[in-house]
Write an enzyme that holds these catalytic residues in place. Structure first.
Site, PDB file in Angstrom:
ATOM      1  N   ALA A  50       0.815  -1.035  -0.029  1.00 21.64           N
ATOM      2  CA  ALA A  50      -0.031   0.194   0.107  1.00 21.64           C
ATOM      3  C   ALA A  50       0.828   1.303  -0.088  1.00 21.64           C
ATOM      4  O   ALA A  50       1.632   1.513   0.838  1.00 21.64           O
ATOM      5  CB  ALA A  50      -0.867   0.141   1.120  1.00 21.64           C
ATOM      6  N   GLY A  53       2.589   7.279  -1.238  1.00 23.28           N
ATOM      7  CA  GLY A  53       3.360   8.347  -1.730  1.00 23.28           C
ATOM      8  C   GLY A  53       4.544   8.870  -0.795  1.00 23.28           C
ATOM      9  O   GLY A  53       5.241   9.615  -1.054  1.00 23.28           O
ATOM     10  N   GLY A  54       4.567   8.542   0.533  1.00 25.68           N
ATOM     11  CA  GLY A  54       5.196   8.953   1.653  1.00 25.68           C
ATOM     12  C   GLY A  54       6.592   8.176   1.614  1.00 25.68           C
ATOM     13  O   GLY A  54       6.637   7.080   1.008  1.00 25.68           O
ATOM     14  N   ASP A  56       7.624   6.404   4.245  1.00 27.70           N
ATOM     15  CA  ASP A  56       7.534   5.025   4.777  1.00 27.70           C
ATOM     16  C   ASP A  56       7.092   3.963   3.947  1.00 27.70           C
ATOM     17  O   ASP A  56       8.039   2.910   3.969  1.00 27.70           O
ATOM     18  CB  ASP A  56       6.680   5.023   5.954  1.00 27.70           C
ATOM     19  N   SER A  57       6.041   4.171   3.188  1.00 23.75           N
ATOM     20  CA  SER A  57       5.384   3.123   2.118  1.00 23.75           C
ATOM     21  C   SER A  57       6.511   2.879   1.071  1.00 23.75           C
ATOM     22  O   SER A  57       6.639   1.760   0.389  1.00 23.75           O
ATOM     23  CB  SER A  57       4.204   3.426   1.729  1.00 23.75           C
ATOM     24  N   LEU A  76      -4.398   4.460  -3.416  1.00 24.47           N
ATOM     25  CA  LEU A  76      -5.673   4.635  -3.498  1.00 24.47           C
ATOM     26  C   LEU A  76      -5.944   5.939  -3.593  1.00 24.47           C
ATOM     27  O   LEU A  76      -5.381   6.887  -2.766  1.00 24.47           O
ATOM     28  CB  LEU A  76      -6.181   4.167  -2.098  1.00 24.47           C
ATOM     29  N   CYS A 144     -10.666   4.322   8.667  1.00 28.56           N
ATOM     30  CA  CYS A 144     -10.015   3.858   7.302  1.00 28.56           C
ATOM     31  C   CYS A 144      -9.342   2.468   7.216  1.00 28.56           C
ATOM     32  O   CYS A 144      -9.375   1.873   6.282  1.00 28.56           O
ATOM     33  CB  CYS A 144      -9.164   5.187   6.736  1.00 28.56           C
ATOM     34  N   CYS A 240      -6.165  13.253   5.942  1.00 22.57           N
ATOM     35  CA  CYS A 240      -6.087  13.516   4.427  1.00 22.57           C
ATOM     36  C   CYS A 240      -7.175  14.465   3.645  1.00 22.57           C
ATOM     37  O   CYS A 240      -6.806  15.177   2.771  1.00 22.57           O
ATOM     38  CB  CYS A 240      -6.186  12.362   3.719  1.00 22.57           C
TER      39      CYS A 240
END
Length: 419
Positions: A50, A53-54, A56-57, A76, A144, A240
Site C-alpha cells: 500500500a 506516496g510518503g 515509509d511506504s 488509493l 479507514c 487527508c
C-alpha cells in the site's frame, strides 16, 4: 536479506526468547523461511504494498523489491482530486499519487491507482461528519484502516494473487502459538499500534509491517540508499480530507444546514456566550472558546475548558480543568485478544486513550455485545467520546491486546448528567 531486515529479525528473536514467544521466523531451518514468513523463495512470493506516496511506504516497497520479492504497488485515490492537489501535509494528496508512481517507476515495479473515492466517502467521511454532529471527536484514520485499507484493499490484494499485503506502519507483527499478534514499533515516537487496535486475527495473518523494527531515521537512511526522491519528504500531519485542519469546514460541506448555533454554558448554568456550532469544539479544549474568563470566578478555578457537549440542545458546557477528571471509560465495538487470547475480566492492562498520550494502568472489564469498561487507576483528563482506547498487556507493555471506541467517559467531578 537487507541489513535493516536482518537487524530487525535479530531484535525480534532476542525479545521473543526473553518472553517465550515465537517470531515470524522460526528458529528451526531459517533458510527455508523467507523474511516475510513464507516457506518459499522471495521471487516466488507476491507482495502488494500500500503506497501512499510518503517515505515509509516507499521504503517498504524498495526494501521488499531489493530482497527479491515480486512487489506490486497500489495507491488509493480516496477523495476529490481537485481538493487533494491543494492539500499539503496530508497523506494520499494529489502530489502523493505522483510520488508513489515515481518511486514505483524507479524500482521497476507495477503500480496501480485505484479509485476508492466512493467507498472512502461512504465508510469514512460520512461517519466523520455524523460523529462531529453528535458532539463526538472521531478518528477517521482508524475507520479507514478498519474499512477501506484492511478490508477493501486487502480483498483486492487477494484477488491479485498476493501472498500478503505490506504497509509502512511502524508496528511489529510477531507469530505466537495462538497466531500473529501486534506489538509496538521500535521507534516509540513513531509507533502506530494505537491506530491498529481494531485489526482482526484474519487481517493480521495476511498483513506484514517491514518497518516495525526500524526507527524513522533508519527509514530515511534507506530511502537515501535506494535513491528515492521522497527521502526528505515531510511526514503527513493532517487528516487527508481536511485541508488546513479545519474540521468544521468539512462537516459543513458534507452536511449543509445541519450545523446550528447555540449557547456556551458554565457548569453552574450561567450562559457565557454563543457558538456557531458544536462541531467547532471538543472535550478538553481550552483555546478558541470565544468567551474569555469569568470575572466573578474564583481565581483557583483557573481557565475554562470544554467539559461537555450536548449536541441535541446545541450547548457547549465549560468548567474548570478539575471537572474533566475521569476514572472510567466505556468502550463499544471492542476488538480484544485477536491472535493472542482475550484478556479475562479484571485483567490488569495499560490503556492508551489518545495517540499522543502514554498508556495508563487500568483494569479491563469485558462485557457483552462488544462492550467493555476500562477502570483507570489514576484520573485522566479530556477524554472524548468518539476517540479510541488501545489496550496493552500490563505484563508485557509492548503487546497490543486490542481496544475499542470510547462511547462514554463519565466525569468524576460532575454530579449527574451534563445539561
Amino acid at each position: 536479506m537487507s541489513v535493516a531486515e536482518t537487524a530487525s529479525q535479530n531484535a525480534h528473536i532476542a525479545r521473543a526468547s526473553a518472553s517465550g514467544q515465537a517470531t515470524d521466523r522460526p528458529t528451526a531451518d531459517l533458510s527455508a523461511i523467507n523474511s516475510l514468513g513464507f516457506a518459499k523463495a522471495p521471487a516466488d512470493t507476491r507482495v502488494v504494498v500500500a503506497m501512499s506516496g510518503g517515505v515509509d511506504s516507499s521504503v517498504t516497497a524498495a526494501m521488499l523489491h531489493d530482497e527479491g520479492y515480486e512487489v506490486i504497488g497500489i495507491t488509493l485515490q480516496l477523495y476529490d482530486h481537485g481538493v487533494a492537489v491543494q492539500t499539503k501535509g496530508a497523506c494520499c494528496a494529489g502530489i502523493d499519487i505522483h510520488d508513489a508512481r515515481t518511486v514505483s517507476a524507479r524500482l521497476g515495479i507495477p503500480h496501480y491507482v485505484l479509485d476508492y473515492e466512493s467507498k472512502f466517502r461512504d465508510q469514512v467521511m460520512e461517519d466523520f461528519a455524523d460523529s462531529y454532529l453528535r458532539g463526538e471527536t472521531p478518528i477517521p484514520c482508524v475507520r479507514c484502516n478498519q474499512t477501506v485499507k484492511f478490508t477493501d484493499l486487502l480483498t483486492t490484494a487477494r484477488e491479485l494473487g498476493a501472498d500478503c499485503l505490506a504497509t509502512g506502519h511502524y508496528v511489529q507483527r510477531l507469530q505466537t502459538p495462538q497466531g500473529p499478534v501486534l506489538r509496538r514499533g521500535i521507534d516509540a515516537s513513531k509507533d502506530q499500534s494505537y491506530f491498529l487496535f481494531a485489526t482482526t486475527a484474519e487481517q493480521m495473518d495476511y498483513l506484514r509491517f517491514p518497518l516495525g523494527g526500524l526507527t524513522k531515521d533508519e527509514t530515511r537512511d534507506l530511502a537515501r540508499k535506494y535513491g528515492l526522491a521522497v527521502s526528505e519528504k515531510p511526514d503527513s500531519q493532517d487528516i487527508c480530507f481536511v485541508p488546513n485542519g479545519r474540521y468544521g469546514d468539512v462537516v459543513r460541506r458534507l452536511r449543509p444546514g445541519a450545523v446550528e448555533a447555540g449557547d456556551i454554558v458554565h457548569l453552574d448554568g450561567t450562559v457565557l456566550g454563543q457558538h456557531k456550532g458544536v462541531i467547532d469544539y471538543t472535550i478538553g479544549q481550552r483555546r478558541g472558546l470565544g468567551i474569555g474568563g469569568r470575572k466573578d470566578a474564583d481565581e483557583a478555578d483557573g481557565p475554562l475548558y470544554v467539559v461537555g457537549i450536548d449536541a441535541a440542545a446545541h450547548r457547549v458546557i465549560v468548567g474548570p480543568q478539575s471537572a474533566l477528571a475521569c476514572y472510567e471509560v466505556h468502550l463499544s465495538e471492542t476488538s480484544l485478544g485477536a491472535g493472542g487470547g482475550a484478556p479475562v475480566a479484571g485483567h490488569p492492562v495499560l490503556a492508551r486513550l489518545r495517540n499522543t498520550a502514554p498508556a495508563m494502568p487500568a483494569i479491563l472489564e469485558a462485557g457483552e455485545g462488544g462492550c467493555a469498561v476500562v477502570r483507570l487507576n489514576d484520573p485522566q483528563f479530556g477524554i472524548a467520546v468518539g476517540q479510541a482506547a488501545a489496550i496493552y498487556d500490563a505484563a508485557d507493555p509492548e503487546n497490543l491486546l486490542g481496544g475499542g471506541w470510547i462511547s462514554a467517559a463519565p466525569l468524576a467531578g460532575v454530579d449527574g448528567e451534563l445539561s
